[in-house]
Enzyme design. Structure first.
Site, PDB file in Angstrom:
ATOM      1  N   SER A  68       0.837  -1.190   0.000  1.00 15.87           N
ATOM      2  CA  SER A  68       0.000   0.000   0.000  1.00 15.87           C
ATOM      3  C   SER A  68       0.884   1.256   0.000  1.00 15.87           C
ATOM      4  CB  SER A  68      -0.945  -0.043   1.206  1.00 15.87           C
ATOM      5  OG  SER A  68      -2.008   0.860   1.060  1.00 15.87           O
ATOM      6  N   ARG A  79     -11.824   6.287   9.302  1.00 17.19           N
ATOM      7  CA  ARG A  79     -11.437   4.874   9.285  1.00 17.19           C
ATOM      8  C   ARG A  79     -12.580   4.007   8.781  1.00 17.19           C
ATOM      9  NH1 ARG A  79      -6.796   1.920   9.017  1.00 17.19           N
ATOM     10  NH2 ARG A  79      -6.886   0.024  10.275  1.00 17.19           N
ATOM     11  N   ASP A 121      -8.915  -6.391  -4.878  1.00 15.20           N
ATOM     12  CA  ASP A 121      -8.528  -5.091  -4.335  1.00 15.20           C
ATOM     13  C   ASP A 121      -9.298  -3.979  -5.042  1.00 15.20           C
ATOM     14  OD1 ASP A 121      -7.240  -2.880  -3.236  1.00 15.20           O
ATOM     15  OD2 ASP A 121      -5.234  -3.746  -3.420  1.00 15.20           O
ATOM     16  N   HIS A 172      -8.287  -5.352  -0.441  1.00 15.58           N
ATOM     17  CA  HIS A 172      -6.966  -4.754  -0.268  1.00 15.58           C
ATOM     18  C   HIS A 172      -6.225  -5.322   0.937  1.00 15.58           C
ATOM     19  CE1 HIS A 172      -3.843  -1.696  -0.543  1.00 15.58           C
ATOM     20  NE2 HIS A 172      -4.095  -1.294   0.694  1.00 15.58           N
ATOM     21  N   ASP A 173      -6.921  -5.533   2.022  1.00 17.78           N
ATOM     22  CA  ASP A 173      -6.288  -6.005   3.257  1.00 17.78           C
ATOM     23  C   ASP A 173      -5.734  -7.421   3.154  1.00 17.78           C
ATOM     24  OD1 ASP A 173      -6.337  -3.770   4.804  1.00 17.78           O
ATOM     25  OD2 ASP A 173      -7.978  -4.407   6.113  1.00 17.78           O
TER      26      ASP A 173
END
Length: 350
Positions: free
Chosen positions: A146, A212, A299, A328-329
């Site tokens: 990232s 967040r 992603d 993505h994680d």
């Protein structure tokens, strides 16, 4: 004390590098002095050829063996019995390096909102200063995901023959308008906090919770949320997905800082490896290391095509893909796949 004996330890060692030399930034501003918190684990071999340098993501820290515990540690892929593993807290972050909460030596008070703009290239320059301080002439592998991948890519251009392998995970050569848009909505959430603008460490804390929550929607995939936050029975309110996002926001706000989040998300937006180098393709072509670009098939933040673009334009590039429903994680979750892809990448070189 020589470098080998200084860092001869399997257990993690945390230190702070301090530099009184001003750092001129891409914006033309400067950091009058610099502190970088970093950790090391493992030992340098006699040839100093076993350095693994890890670069963390947006809200990460220097403790790579904790947040990448499935990849780094005893009997893991990067075993400190075999490698000297270093990870530095990126400036701008709130985990020990120079940040908006640090005292500005010119004023004697914290920077807060006067902290200068940073770019991934600036962050790479900070890591380069630390490398020279430590006397590490060769890096075996530079790896980051990232934002960490963006910083690693920038540094790869500058390192030249001093870098053997670069592993860029779930990242890009230039931040897309899509990613910038996600980041901007998060900063808008922070701005909407009535405490934003105060000279306080807690300024923007509630806004950071919302930021967040927004970010989590880009870190995950709709199918992953549907699977993990699926409701049992019929409801009108109090949905699991709502509780999950609120919890994630509160969790980050307890450990991170809104000013640091603002600074590093802005840094991510500014990423363009081709800036001032004749364009993206020309810049990537300057990288002398072997490059493994890893994408994630689901992603939504950094699309797989962006990783493919990196591998296609470096001189010695390879593209591999993590297959995961996590989005993505996945680069922080799918340890077994990561280890397999890394192993195959190294084997292809032998």
């Amino acid at each position: 004390m020589n470098l080998q004996s200084q860092f001869a330890s399997i257990s993690m060692s945390q230190q702070v590098f301090k530099s009184a030399l001003p750092l001129v930034l891409e914006s033309g501003e400067e950091l009058p002095e610099l502190e970088i918190a970093f950790t090391t684990i493992g030992s340098l071999n006699p040839e100093k050829s076993n350095v693994i340098w890890v670069v963390h993501a947006l809200t990460g820290d220097a403790n790579a063996s904790e947040w990448w515990s499935g990849l780094i540690g005893e009997d893991k892929f990067y075993d400190p019995a075999d490698y000297f593993i270093i990870c530095a807290n990126l400036p701008g972050s709130c985990y020990g390096s120079t940040s908006p909460l640090s005292n500005n030596p010119k004023t004697g008070i914290p920077y807060y909102y006067d902290f200068p703009q940073l770019t991934p290239r600036d962050l790479a320059s900070c890591l380069e200063r630390l490398r020279k301080h430590l006397g590490l002439e060769m890096i075996h592998t530079l790896i980051g995901g990232s934002l960490g991948g963006q910083v690693a890519l920038e540094w790869s251009v500058e390192l030249g023959k001093k870098l053997q392998n670069a592993v860029i995970v779930a990242s890009s050569a230039k931040t897309s308008p899509w990613t910038i848009g996600f980041n901007e909505t998060q900063r808008m959430a922070i701005e909407s906090d009535c405490s934003w603008g105060e000279h306080s460490e807690t300024a923007g804390k509630k806004g950071l919770e919302t930021a967040r929550a927004i970010a989590m929607l880009s870190y995950r995939h709709p199918a992953d949320l549907a699977r993990k936050q699926k409701e049992v029975g019929e409801k009108l309110d109090h949905f699991k997905a709502s509780s999950y996002l609120r919890y994630q926001g509160q969790k980050l706000a307890k450990r991170f800082n809104a000013l640091s989040y603002w600074t590093l998300s802005k840094a991510m937006d500014s990423h363009d490896v081709g800036r001032g180098r004749g364009g993206l393709k020309k810049a990537l072509n300057q990288i002398e290391a072997k490059v493994l670009a890893i994408g994630v098939n689901t992603d939504l933040l950094f699309l797989p095509e962006e990783s493919q673009q990196i591998s296609a334009n470096v001189v010695r590039g390879t593209y591999k893909e993590i297959i995961s429903p996590a989005g993505h994680d996945a680069f922080l979750i799918e340890y077994q796949q990561l280890a397999y892809l890394l192993k195959s990448f190294y084997l292809e070189q032998s």
